[in-house]
Design a protein around this motif. Structure first.
Motif: not given
Length: 454
Positions: A95-105
Protein backbone atom coordinates in the motif's frame (compact mmCIF):
# COMPACT_ATOMS: atom_id res chain seq x y z
CA UNK A 1 -2.64 -11.74 -6.04
CA UNK A 2 -1.83 -8.29 -4.87
CA UNK A 3 -1.15 -7.03 -8.36
CA UNK A 4 -2.01 -8.00 -11.87
CA UNK A 5 0.54 -9.74 -14.01
CA UNK A 6 2.62 -7.10 -15.73
CA UNK A 7 2.65 -6.08 -19.34
CA UNK A 8 6.15 -7.32 -20.05
CA UNK A 9 7.65 -3.85 -19.97
CA UNK A 10 10.21 -5.01 -17.42
CA UNK A 11 11.60 -7.33 -20.06
CA UNK A 12 12.81 -4.21 -21.86
CA UNK A 13 14.59 -2.95 -18.77
CA UNK A 14 17.85 -4.09 -17.27
CA UNK A 15 18.29 -4.76 -13.59
CA UNK A 16 20.46 -1.63 -13.36
CA UNK A 17 17.52 0.56 -14.37
CA UNK A 18 15.46 -0.70 -11.43
CA UNK A 19 17.60 1.12 -8.89
CA UNK A 20 17.23 0.02 -5.28
CA UNK A 21 14.83 -2.95 -5.18
CA UNK A 22 12.62 -4.03 -2.27
CA UNK A 23 11.07 -7.53 -2.24
CA UNK A 24 7.80 -8.05 -0.34
CA UNK A 25 7.69 -11.76 0.50
CA UNK A 26 11.40 -12.27 -0.06
CA UNK A 27 11.43 -15.63 1.73
CA UNK A 28 9.47 -17.39 -1.01
CA UNK A 29 11.46 -19.76 -3.18
CA UNK A 30 10.77 -17.81 -6.37
CA UNK A 31 11.25 -14.37 -4.82
CA UNK A 32 14.46 -15.34 -3.05
CA UNK A 33 15.85 -16.66 -6.33
CA UNK A 34 15.49 -13.29 -8.06
CA UNK A 35 16.76 -11.44 -5.00
CA UNK A 36 19.79 -13.71 -4.78
CA UNK A 37 20.74 -12.96 -8.40
CA UNK A 38 20.30 -9.22 -8.03
CA UNK A 39 22.41 -9.13 -4.86
CA UNK A 40 25.14 -11.11 -6.65
CA UNK A 41 25.06 -8.58 -9.50
CA UNK A 42 25.49 -5.60 -7.22
CA UNK A 43 21.89 -4.35 -7.15
CA UNK A 44 20.96 -2.81 -3.73
CA UNK A 45 18.32 -5.19 -2.37
CA UNK A 46 16.06 -5.09 0.66
CA UNK A 47 13.20 -7.38 1.55
CA UNK A 48 10.73 -8.58 4.14
CA UNK A 49 8.58 -11.57 4.94
CA UNK A 50 6.04 -12.49 7.56
CA UNK A 51 8.30 -15.23 8.95
CA UNK A 52 12.04 -15.51 9.52
CA UNK A 53 12.93 -18.11 6.91
CA UNK A 54 16.42 -19.68 6.51
CA UNK A 55 16.98 -18.20 3.05
CA UNK A 56 16.62 -14.70 4.51
CA UNK A 57 19.77 -15.19 6.59
CA UNK A 58 21.62 -16.25 3.44
CA UNK A 59 20.45 -13.11 1.63
CA UNK A 60 21.41 -10.92 4.57
CA UNK A 61 24.88 -12.47 4.62
CA UNK A 62 25.16 -11.71 0.90
CA UNK A 63 24.39 -8.04 1.51
CA UNK A 64 20.60 -7.62 1.40
CA UNK A 65 18.79 -5.61 4.08
CA UNK A 66 16.23 -7.99 5.59
CA UNK A 67 13.24 -7.38 7.90
CA UNK A 68 10.90 -9.86 9.56
CA UNK A 69 7.28 -8.70 9.54
CA UNK A 70 5.62 -6.21 7.22
CA UNK A 71 5.84 -2.47 7.89
CA UNK A 72 5.76 0.51 5.53
CA UNK A 73 9.07 1.66 7.00
CA UNK A 74 10.75 -1.42 5.52
CA UNK A 75 10.59 0.20 2.08
CA UNK A 76 13.31 2.63 3.10
CA UNK A 77 14.65 4.38 0.00
CA UNK A 78 13.53 1.70 -2.46
CA UNK A 79 13.02 2.82 -6.06
CA UNK A 80 11.32 -0.38 -7.30
CA UNK A 81 9.16 -2.88 -5.42
CA UNK A 82 8.67 -6.56 -6.24
CA UNK A 83 5.64 -8.21 -4.65
CA UNK A 84 5.09 -11.95 -4.34
CA UNK A 85 1.92 -13.58 -5.68
CA UNK A 86 0.58 -14.24 -2.19
CA UNK A 87 0.87 -10.60 -1.06
CA UNK A 88 -2.56 -9.08 -0.51
CA UNK A 89 -3.55 -5.58 -1.56
CA UNK A 90 -3.82 -4.38 2.06
CA UNK A 91 -0.22 -5.32 2.86
CA UNK A 92 1.22 -2.13 4.45
CA UNK A 93 4.38 -2.21 2.34
CA UNK A 94 2.50 -2.72 -0.91
CA UNK A 95 0.00 0.00 0.00
CA UNK A 96 2.82 2.42 0.85
CA UNK A 97 4.62 1.63 -2.41
CA UNK A 98 1.52 2.34 -4.45
CA UNK A 99 0.79 5.54 -2.52
CA UNK A 100 4.34 6.73 -3.22
CA UNK A 101 3.96 5.96 -6.93
CA UNK A 102 6.78 3.41 -6.95
CA UNK A 103 6.88 0.84 -9.76
CA UNK A 104 5.47 -2.46 -8.44
CA UNK A 105 6.65 -5.50 -10.37
CA UNK A 106 5.52 -9.10 -10.45
CA UNK A 107 8.34 -11.52 -9.65
CA UNK A 108 8.48 -12.57 -13.31
CA UNK A 109 9.00 -8.95 -14.39
CA UNK A 110 11.91 -8.59 -11.99
CA UNK A 111 13.38 -11.84 -13.30
CA UNK A 112 12.88 -10.65 -16.89
CA UNK A 113 14.87 -7.53 -16.04
CA UNK A 114 17.64 -9.65 -14.53
CA UNK A 115 17.79 -11.73 -17.73
CA UNK A 116 17.58 -8.81 -20.15
CA UNK A 117 21.26 -8.81 -21.14
CA UNK A 118 21.64 -12.61 -21.31
CA UNK A 119 20.72 -15.37 -23.73
CA UNK A 120 17.63 -16.62 -21.93
CA UNK A 121 16.41 -20.23 -21.86
CA UNK A 122 12.88 -20.44 -20.39
CA UNK A 123 11.54 -23.83 -19.29
CA UNK A 124 7.74 -24.08 -19.15
CA UNK A 125 5.09 -26.77 -18.86
CA UNK A 126 2.33 -27.96 -16.60
CA UNK A 127 4.74 -30.42 -14.94
CA UNK A 128 8.47 -31.04 -14.86
CA UNK A 129 9.66 -27.43 -15.05
CA UNK A 130 11.92 -27.42 -11.99
CA UNK A 131 13.51 -30.77 -12.76
CA UNK A 132 14.16 -29.94 -16.40
CA UNK A 133 15.51 -26.47 -15.57
CA UNK A 134 17.85 -28.08 -13.05
CA UNK A 135 18.99 -30.71 -15.55
CA UNK A 136 19.80 -28.12 -18.20
CA UNK A 137 21.75 -26.07 -15.67
CA UNK A 138 23.80 -29.06 -14.49
CA UNK A 139 24.38 -30.08 -18.11
CA UNK A 140 25.80 -26.67 -19.02
CA UNK A 141 27.94 -26.63 -15.90
CA UNK A 142 29.29 -30.05 -16.85
CA UNK A 143 30.10 -28.67 -20.30
CA UNK A 144 32.33 -26.04 -18.71
CA UNK A 145 29.90 -23.12 -18.81
CA UNK A 146 28.81 -21.09 -15.81
CA UNK A 147 25.18 -20.10 -16.52
CA UNK A 148 22.97 -17.96 -14.35
CA UNK A 149 19.84 -19.79 -13.23
CA UNK A 150 16.60 -19.33 -11.31
CA UNK A 151 14.60 -22.42 -10.32
CA UNK A 152 11.39 -22.84 -8.35
CA UNK A 153 12.92 -25.45 -6.06
CA UNK A 154 16.11 -25.95 -4.11
CA UNK A 155 18.41 -28.31 -6.02
CA UNK A 156 20.88 -30.45 -4.06
CA UNK A 157 23.04 -30.95 -7.17
CA UNK A 158 23.42 -27.17 -7.44
CA UNK A 159 23.40 -26.23 -3.77
CA UNK A 160 21.00 -23.32 -4.30
CA UNK A 161 17.90 -22.44 -6.32
CA UNK A 162 19.52 -19.48 -8.08
CA UNK A 163 22.90 -18.05 -8.91
CA UNK A 164 24.51 -15.42 -11.10
CA UNK A 165 27.01 -17.07 -13.43
CA UNK A 166 29.93 -15.72 -15.42
CA UNK A 167 28.66 -16.79 -18.87
CA UNK A 168 25.96 -14.79 -20.71
CA UNK A 169 23.40 -17.61 -20.51
CA UNK A 170 20.42 -17.57 -18.15
CA UNK A 171 18.28 -20.67 -17.46
CA UNK A 172 14.91 -19.86 -15.89
CA UNK A 173 11.87 -21.82 -14.82
CA UNK A 174 8.89 -20.09 -16.45
CA UNK A 175 5.68 -20.29 -14.42
CA UNK A 176 2.47 -20.49 -16.43
CA UNK A 177 0.12 -20.55 -13.42
CA UNK A 178 -0.87 -16.89 -13.77
CA UNK A 179 0.41 -16.32 -17.32
CA UNK A 180 3.42 -14.46 -15.91
CA UNK A 181 5.71 -16.44 -18.21
CA UNK A 182 4.55 -14.03 -20.90
CA UNK A 183 6.76 -11.38 -19.31
CA UNK A 184 9.93 -13.11 -20.49
CA UNK A 185 11.75 -12.62 -23.78
CA UNK A 186 13.67 -15.89 -24.21
CA UNK A 187 15.79 -16.99 -27.14
CA UNK A 188 15.14 -20.67 -26.36
CA UNK A 189 11.99 -22.22 -24.85
CA UNK A 190 11.57 -25.75 -23.52
CA UNK A 191 7.98 -26.98 -23.06
CA UNK A 192 7.66 -30.28 -21.20
CA UNK A 193 3.87 -30.63 -21.49
CA UNK A 194 0.67 -28.63 -21.78
CA UNK A 195 -2.44 -29.64 -19.83
CA UNK A 196 -5.38 -27.76 -18.34
CA UNK A 197 -4.46 -26.52 -14.86
CA UNK A 198 -4.75 -23.31 -12.85
CA UNK A 199 -8.28 -22.88 -14.10
CA UNK A 200 -8.84 -20.47 -11.20
CA UNK A 201 -6.81 -18.06 -13.32
CA UNK A 202 -7.54 -19.19 -16.88
CA UNK A 203 -11.17 -20.26 -16.63
CA UNK A 204 -11.05 -22.73 -19.54
CA UNK A 205 -8.69 -25.28 -21.04
CA UNK A 206 -8.73 -23.30 -24.28
CA UNK A 207 -7.36 -20.27 -22.46
CA UNK A 208 -4.46 -22.39 -21.16
CA UNK A 209 -3.56 -23.51 -24.69
CA UNK A 210 -3.86 -19.97 -26.00
CA UNK A 211 -1.49 -18.74 -23.31
CA UNK A 212 1.17 -21.23 -24.41
CA UNK A 213 0.68 -20.09 -28.01
CA UNK A 214 1.38 -16.55 -26.87
CA UNK A 215 4.45 -17.83 -25.02
CA UNK A 216 5.98 -19.44 -28.12
CA UNK A 217 5.12 -16.33 -30.14
CA UNK A 218 7.62 -14.45 -27.95
CA UNK A 219 10.53 -16.32 -29.59
CA UNK A 220 12.61 -14.33 -32.09
CA UNK A 221 13.11 -15.46 -35.68
CA UNK A 222 16.39 -17.16 -34.75
CA UNK A 223 14.91 -18.66 -31.58
CA UNK A 224 14.21 -22.30 -30.77
CA UNK A 225 11.27 -24.18 -29.27
CA UNK A 226 12.09 -27.58 -27.72
CA UNK A 227 8.88 -29.55 -27.04
CA UNK A 228 7.96 -33.05 -25.88
CA UNK A 229 6.49 -35.18 -28.68
CA UNK A 230 5.06 -37.67 -26.15
CA UNK A 231 2.68 -35.10 -24.69
CA UNK A 232 -0.39 -34.28 -26.77
CA UNK A 233 -0.52 -30.67 -25.63
CA UNK A 234 3.17 -29.96 -26.22
CA UNK A 235 3.12 -31.74 -29.59
CA UNK A 236 0.11 -29.72 -30.73
CA UNK A 237 1.83 -26.55 -29.52
CA UNK A 238 4.90 -27.45 -31.58
CA UNK A 239 2.73 -28.08 -34.64
CA UNK A 240 1.00 -24.71 -34.32
CA UNK A 241 4.36 -23.00 -33.82
CA UNK A 242 5.75 -24.64 -36.94
CA UNK A 243 2.70 -23.59 -38.91
CA UNK A 244 3.38 -19.97 -37.96
CA UNK A 245 6.83 -20.41 -39.46
CA UNK A 246 8.40 -17.82 -37.21
CA UNK A 247 10.97 -19.91 -35.33
CA UNK A 248 12.70 -23.28 -35.24
CA UNK A 249 11.08 -26.25 -33.49
CA UNK A 250 12.74 -29.39 -32.12
CA UNK A 251 10.82 -32.36 -30.70
CA UNK A 252 12.09 -34.87 -28.14
CA UNK A 253 10.59 -38.09 -26.75
CA UNK A 254 10.01 -41.75 -27.54
CA UNK A 255 7.93 -40.96 -30.63
CA UNK A 256 9.65 -41.68 -33.98
CA UNK A 257 8.76 -38.17 -35.10
CA UNK A 258 11.09 -36.75 -32.44
CA UNK A 259 14.31 -35.02 -33.40
CA UNK A 260 15.87 -36.40 -30.20
CA UNK A 261 14.51 -39.93 -29.70
CA UNK A 262 14.57 -41.46 -26.24
CA UNK A 263 15.10 -45.21 -25.85
CA UNK A 264 14.39 -46.10 -22.23
CA UNK A 265 16.05 -49.34 -21.18
CA UNK A 266 14.66 -49.12 -17.65
CA UNK A 267 16.40 -48.58 -14.30
CA UNK A 268 17.92 -45.31 -15.47
CA UNK A 269 19.58 -46.70 -18.62
CA UNK A 270 18.73 -44.38 -21.52
CA UNK A 271 19.87 -43.95 -25.09
CA UNK A 272 19.37 -40.68 -26.91
CA UNK A 273 19.28 -40.89 -30.69
CA UNK A 274 19.99 -37.72 -32.68
CA UNK A 275 21.15 -36.88 -36.18
CA UNK A 276 24.72 -36.83 -34.85
CA UNK A 277 24.56 -40.34 -33.33
CA UNK A 278 23.40 -42.37 -30.34
CA UNK A 279 24.42 -41.53 -26.79
CA UNK A 280 24.07 -43.68 -23.67
CA UNK A 281 22.93 -41.95 -20.50
CA UNK A 282 22.69 -43.20 -16.93
CA UNK A 283 19.97 -41.31 -15.05
CA UNK A 284 19.97 -41.25 -11.26
CA UNK A 285 16.30 -40.35 -10.73
CA UNK A 286 13.48 -42.84 -11.41
CA UNK A 287 10.39 -42.64 -13.58
CA UNK A 288 9.55 -42.27 -17.25
CA UNK A 289 8.69 -38.60 -16.72
CA UNK A 290 12.24 -37.95 -15.54
CA UNK A 291 13.60 -39.86 -18.55
CA UNK A 292 11.69 -37.46 -20.78
CA UNK A 293 12.95 -34.50 -18.77
CA UNK A 294 16.47 -35.82 -19.26
CA UNK A 295 15.90 -36.08 -22.99
CA UNK A 296 14.90 -32.43 -22.99
CA UNK A 297 18.17 -31.55 -21.31
CA UNK A 298 20.24 -34.42 -22.78
CA UNK A 299 21.61 -35.03 -19.31
CA UNK A 300 22.29 -38.00 -17.04
CA UNK A 301 24.35 -36.82 -14.06
CA UNK A 302 21.49 -35.35 -12.08
CA UNK A 303 20.32 -36.30 -8.60
CA UNK A 304 17.03 -34.44 -8.46
CA UNK A 305 15.45 -31.17 -7.44
CA UNK A 306 14.12 -30.67 -3.95
CA UNK A 307 10.59 -32.05 -3.56
CA UNK A 308 10.79 -33.95 -6.88
CA UNK A 309 10.75 -37.55 -5.64
CA UNK A 310 13.24 -36.49 -3.01
CA UNK A 311 14.56 -39.20 -0.71
CA UNK A 312 13.95 -38.23 2.92
CA UNK A 313 15.30 -41.25 4.77
CA UNK A 314 14.29 -44.68 6.01
CA UNK A 315 13.78 -46.82 9.05
CA UNK A 316 12.73 -50.42 9.67
CA UNK A 317 13.25 -51.07 5.97
CA UNK A 318 10.67 -48.46 4.90
CA UNK A 319 11.89 -45.72 2.54
CA UNK A 320 10.26 -42.28 2.58
CA UNK A 321 10.12 -39.93 -0.41
CA UNK A 322 8.57 -36.50 -0.92
CA UNK A 323 7.20 -34.99 -4.12
CA UNK A 324 5.70 -31.63 -5.06
CA UNK A 325 3.02 -33.36 -7.18
CA UNK A 326 -0.14 -31.25 -7.05
CA UNK A 327 -1.86 -32.08 -10.36
CA UNK A 328 -3.34 -35.50 -11.22
CA UNK A 329 -0.74 -36.11 -13.94
CA UNK A 330 2.06 -35.30 -11.50
CA UNK A 331 0.57 -37.61 -8.85
CA UNK A 332 0.40 -40.46 -11.38
CA UNK A 333 4.01 -39.84 -12.41
CA UNK A 334 5.26 -39.70 -8.81
CA UNK A 335 3.46 -42.91 -7.92
CA UNK A 336 4.82 -44.61 -11.05
CA UNK A 337 8.32 -43.60 -9.94
CA UNK A 338 7.59 -44.92 -6.44
CA UNK A 339 6.33 -48.20 -7.93
CA UNK A 340 9.54 -48.60 -9.95
CA UNK A 341 11.61 -48.14 -6.80
CA UNK A 342 9.39 -50.38 -4.64
CA UNK A 343 9.67 -53.38 -6.95
CA UNK A 344 7.56 -56.18 -5.46
CA UNK A 345 6.79 -54.19 -2.29
CA UNK A 346 3.92 -51.83 -1.60
CA UNK A 347 3.51 -48.10 -2.13
CA UNK A 348 1.69 -45.86 0.36
CA UNK A 349 0.89 -42.21 -0.30
CA UNK A 350 -0.06 -39.30 1.98
CA UNK A 351 -1.56 -36.64 -0.28
CA UNK A 352 -2.52 -33.06 0.48
CA UNK A 353 -4.71 -31.30 -2.12
CA UNK A 354 -3.49 -27.82 -3.04
CA UNK A 355 -6.07 -25.07 -3.67
CA UNK A 356 -9.84 -25.34 -3.36
CA UNK A 357 -10.32 -24.51 -7.04
CA UNK A 358 -7.95 -27.25 -8.22
CA UNK A 359 -9.63 -29.79 -5.94
CA UNK A 360 -13.03 -28.83 -7.32
CA UNK A 361 -11.86 -29.18 -10.93
CA UNK A 362 -9.87 -32.42 -10.59
CA UNK A 363 -11.32 -34.33 -7.61
CA UNK A 364 -12.14 -37.46 -9.62
CA UNK A 365 -8.81 -37.36 -11.47
CA UNK A 366 -6.89 -37.03 -8.20
CA UNK A 367 -8.70 -40.07 -6.81
CA UNK A 368 -8.00 -42.11 -9.93
CA UNK A 369 -4.31 -41.24 -9.69
CA UNK A 370 -4.15 -42.03 -5.96
CA UNK A 371 -5.83 -45.37 -6.51
CA UNK A 372 -2.57 -46.53 -8.14
CA UNK A 373 -1.08 -46.73 -4.63
CA UNK A 374 -1.66 -49.71 -2.38
CA UNK A 375 -2.97 -47.36 0.28
CA UNK A 376 -3.75 -43.65 0.05
CA UNK A 377 -4.52 -41.09 2.73
CA UNK A 378 -5.82 -37.63 1.92
CA UNK A 379 -5.32 -34.62 4.20
CA UNK A 380 -7.42 -31.45 4.29
CA UNK A 381 -6.95 -28.99 1.43
CA UNK A 382 -3.99 -26.62 1.67
CA UNK A 383 -5.57 -23.25 0.78
CA UNK A 384 -2.42 -21.33 -0.21
CA UNK A 385 -3.66 -18.04 -1.68
CA UNK A 386 -7.36 -18.99 -1.85
CA UNK A 387 -10.32 -18.48 0.44
CA UNK A 388 -12.53 -21.53 1.05
CA UNK A 389 -15.14 -22.43 -1.56
CA UNK A 390 -18.45 -23.66 -0.09
CA UNK A 391 -18.83 -27.41 -0.48
CA UNK A 392 -15.24 -27.97 -1.62
CA UNK A 393 -13.34 -30.25 0.76
CA UNK A 394 -11.11 -33.29 0.48
CA UNK A 395 -14.28 -35.37 0.69
CA UNK A 396 -14.73 -34.67 -3.04
CA UNK A 397 -11.61 -36.77 -3.65
CA UNK A 398 -12.50 -39.37 -1.03
CA UNK A 399 -15.82 -40.01 -2.77
CA UNK A 400 -13.91 -41.59 -5.68
CA UNK A 401 -11.15 -43.43 -3.80
CA UNK A 402 -10.95 -47.20 -3.84
CA UNK A 403 -11.32 -49.36 -0.72
CA UNK A 404 -7.76 -48.60 0.37
CA UNK A 405 -8.19 -44.83 0.20
CA UNK A 406 -9.11 -42.75 3.24
CA UNK A 407 -9.34 -39.24 4.62
CA UNK A 408 -6.99 -38.65 7.53
CA UNK A 409 -6.53 -35.98 10.15
CA UNK A 410 -3.38 -33.87 10.51
CA UNK A 411 -0.30 -34.42 12.63
CA UNK A 412 0.06 -37.60 14.63
CA UNK A 413 -3.13 -39.08 13.15
CA UNK A 414 -1.64 -39.00 9.66
CA UNK A 415 1.77 -40.31 10.73
CA UNK A 416 0.28 -43.22 12.68
CA UNK A 417 -2.17 -44.13 9.92
CA UNK A 418 0.53 -44.29 7.25
CA UNK A 419 3.07 -46.18 9.32
CA UNK A 420 0.51 -48.68 10.58
CA UNK A 421 0.24 -49.97 7.00
CA UNK A 422 3.91 -49.76 5.97
CA UNK A 423 6.20 -52.78 6.16
CA UNK A 424 9.84 -53.55 5.34
CA UNK A 425 10.66 -52.85 1.70
CA UNK A 426 7.67 -50.55 1.22
CA UNK A 427 7.77 -47.01 -0.10
CA UNK A 428 5.96 -44.11 1.60
CA UNK A 429 5.40 -41.04 -0.56
CA UNK A 430 4.25 -37.64 0.72
CA UNK A 431 2.78 -35.60 -2.13
CA UNK A 432 1.41 -32.09 -2.59
CA UNK A 433 2.48 -28.47 -2.92
CA UNK A 434 1.57 -27.45 0.63
CA UNK A 435 3.07 -28.19 4.03
CA UNK A 436 2.67 -31.96 3.58
CA UNK A 437 6.44 -31.91 2.94
CA UNK A 438 6.91 -31.55 6.71
CA UNK A 439 5.56 -35.08 7.18
CA UNK A 440 8.62 -36.70 5.58
CA UNK A 441 10.97 -36.05 8.53
CA UNK A 442 8.19 -36.95 10.98
CA UNK A 443 7.67 -40.28 9.25
CA UNK A 444 11.40 -41.03 9.21
CA UNK A 445 11.68 -40.13 12.88
CA UNK A 446 8.76 -42.42 13.75
CA UNK A 447 10.21 -45.24 11.67
CA UNK A 448 13.49 -45.17 13.54
CA UNK A 449 11.48 -45.81 16.70
CA UNK A 450 9.48 -48.70 15.20
CA UNK A 451 6.40 -48.88 13.00
CA UNK A 452 3.10 -48.43 14.90
CA UNK A 453 0.77 -51.33 14.35
CA UNK A 454 3.32 -53.46 12.46
Amino acid sequence: MAQETGTGQAAKRTQESLGRVHFIGIGGVGMSAVARIMVARGVPVSGSDAKDLPVMADLAAAGARIAVGYDAANLGDAQTVVAGSAIRADNPELAAARAAGLPVLHRSEALAAAMARDTAVAVAGTHGKSTTTSMITVLLQGAGLDPSFAIGANVPALGVNAASGSSPVFIAEADESDASFLNYRPQIEVVTNVEPDHLDHYGTAEAVYESFDRFTALLPADGLLVACADDDGARDLARRTRERGTTRVLLYGTSPESDVILHDGGRGALTLETVTGRYDVELQVPGRHNALNAAAAALGNFTGAARRFEYKGEGCGVRVYDDYAHHPTEVRAALAAARSVAGDHRVHVLFQPHLFSRTREFAREFAEALNAADTAWVLDIYPAREDPIPGVTSQLIADHLGPNGHLVGPGADAVQAVLAAAGPGDIVLTAGAGDVTAYGPLLVEALTAGIPGA
